[in-house]
Design a protein around this motif. Structure first.
Motif, PDB file in Angstrom:
ATOM      1  N   LEU A  47       1.343   6.725  -6.778  1.00 13.81           N
ATOM      2  CA  LEU A  47       0.264   7.676  -7.048  1.00 13.81           C
ATOM      3  C   LEU A  47       0.739   9.107  -6.850  1.00 13.81           C
ATOM      4  CD1 LEU A  47      -2.712   8.378  -7.619  1.00 13.81           C
ATOM      5  CD2 LEU A  47      -3.138   8.054  -5.170  1.00 13.81           C
ATOM      6  N   MET A  48       1.448   9.368  -5.761  1.00 10.97           N
ATOM      7  CA  MET A  48       1.950  10.716  -5.490  1.00 10.97           C
ATOM      8  C   MET A  48       2.942  11.151  -6.572  1.00 10.97           C
ATOM      9  SD  MET A  48       0.417  11.945  -2.852  1.00 10.97           S
ATOM     10  CE  MET A  48      -1.020  11.137  -3.506  1.00 10.97           C
ATOM     11  N   PHE A  50       0.830  -1.207   0.000  1.00 10.76           N
ATOM     12  CA  PHE A  50       0.000   0.000   0.000  1.00 10.76           C
ATOM     13  C   PHE A  50       0.865   1.257   0.000  1.00 10.76           C
ATOM     14  CE2 PHE A  50      -3.465  -2.838   1.320  1.00 10.76           C
ATOM     15  CZ  PHE A  50      -4.437  -2.409   0.433  1.00 10.76           C
ATOM     16  N   VAL A  51       1.962   1.244   0.742  1.00 10.69           N
ATOM     17  CA  VAL A  51       2.870   2.395   0.750  1.00 10.69           C
ATOM     18  C   VAL A  51       3.461   2.593  -0.648  1.00 10.69           C
ATOM     19  CG1 VAL A  51       5.096   3.240   1.614  1.00 10.69           C
ATOM     20  CG2 VAL A  51       3.389   2.344   3.211  1.00 10.69           C
ATOM     21  N   ASN A  52       3.875   1.500  -1.289  1.00  9.94           N
ATOM     22  CA  ASN A  52       4.419   1.606  -2.650  1.00  9.94           C
ATOM     23  C   ASN A  52       3.386   2.166  -3.615  1.00  9.94           C
ATOM     24  OD1 ASN A  52       6.881   0.594  -1.830  1.00  9.94           O
ATOM     25  ND2 ASN A  52       6.451  -1.496  -2.506  1.00  9.94           N
ATOM     26  N   SER A  53       2.158   1.682  -3.521  1.00 14.44           N
ATOM     27  CA  SER A  53       1.091   2.194  -4.391  1.00 14.44           C
ATOM     28  C   SER A  53       0.849   3.681  -4.132  1.00 14.44           C
ATOM     29  CB  SER A  53      -0.208   1.419  -4.164  1.00 14.44           C
ATOM     30  OG  SER A  53      -0.069   0.098  -4.587  1.00 14.44           O
ATOM     31  N   TRP A  54       0.847   4.065  -2.862  1.00  9.57           N
ATOM     32  CA  TRP A  54       0.654   5.472  -2.503  1.00  9.57           C
ATOM     33  C   TRP A  54       1.775   6.328  -3.086  1.00  9.57           C
ATOM     34  CZ3 TRP A  54      -2.919   8.659  -0.813  1.00  9.57           C
ATOM     35  CH2 TRP A  54      -2.542   9.911  -0.341  1.00  9.57           C
ATOM     36  N   ASN A  55       3.010   5.871  -2.923  1.00 11.15           N
ATOM     37  CA  ASN A  55       4.150   6.628  -3.449  1.00 11.15           C
ATOM     38  C   ASN A  55       4.089   6.751  -4.969  1.00 11.15           C
ATOM     39  OD1 ASN A  55       5.167   7.120  -0.888  1.00 11.15           O
ATOM     40  ND2 ASN A  55       6.521   5.347  -0.930  1.00 11.15           N
TER      41      ASN A  55
END
Length: 142
Positions: A120-121, A113-118
């Motif tokens: 996306l950002m 989830f952190v990788n996906s968030w990063n």
């Protein structure tokens, strides 16, 4: 099943009922990213296994379309956990450390989830920078 059992036990507790009666609303249990990764398994394997009242299931678009095609979920998770303790005991008997596996899966899930968030950002920052560029420089990137 154990997670859902704990959730439903909380919602059925006297403590929760008091705050519910005072106007509180329950947070729903979230089953996140329930697409099937194994092409040999059913395309709605996890959706069927985790279907339950008072829950939210986020799934990829392909899984949602597959669910629409199947039209039936079958049985829902039992509020009492069903046979979860017997199933977990079988895992333990086979030498699987359930607690260690749970920690590993939570860690892997959080990292994903952190990788996906990063990602996306990063995409948002890139698109934002492209919008901010002067009109003449947009043609140079086209």
């Amino acid at each position: 099943m154990r997670t859902y059992q704990a959730y439903r036990s909380l919602l059925g507790s006297a403590r929760w009922q008091r705050v519910y009666n005072a106007g509180a609303r329950p947070q729903r249990l979230l089953w996140a990213s329930t697409g099937t990764k194994d092409p040999k398994a059913s395309d709605i394997l996890y959706v069927k296994a985790l279907a339950a009242p008072f829950t939210v299931n986020t799934m990829p678009e392909g899984t949602l379309k597959a669910l629409a095609e199947h039209t039936e979920l079958g049985t829902i998770l039992p509020a009492d956990g069903g046979a979860c303790e017997q199933v977990l005991a079988q895992f333990a008997k086979a030498g699987i450390d359930i607690d260690a596996l749970a920690v590993q899966l939570q860690d892997e899930g959080a990292k994903s989830f952190v990788n996906s968030w990063n990602e996306l950002m990063s995409v948002i920052a890139s698109k934002s920078a492209a919008i901010q560029e002067p009109a003449g420089s947009v043609e140079a990137h086209s």
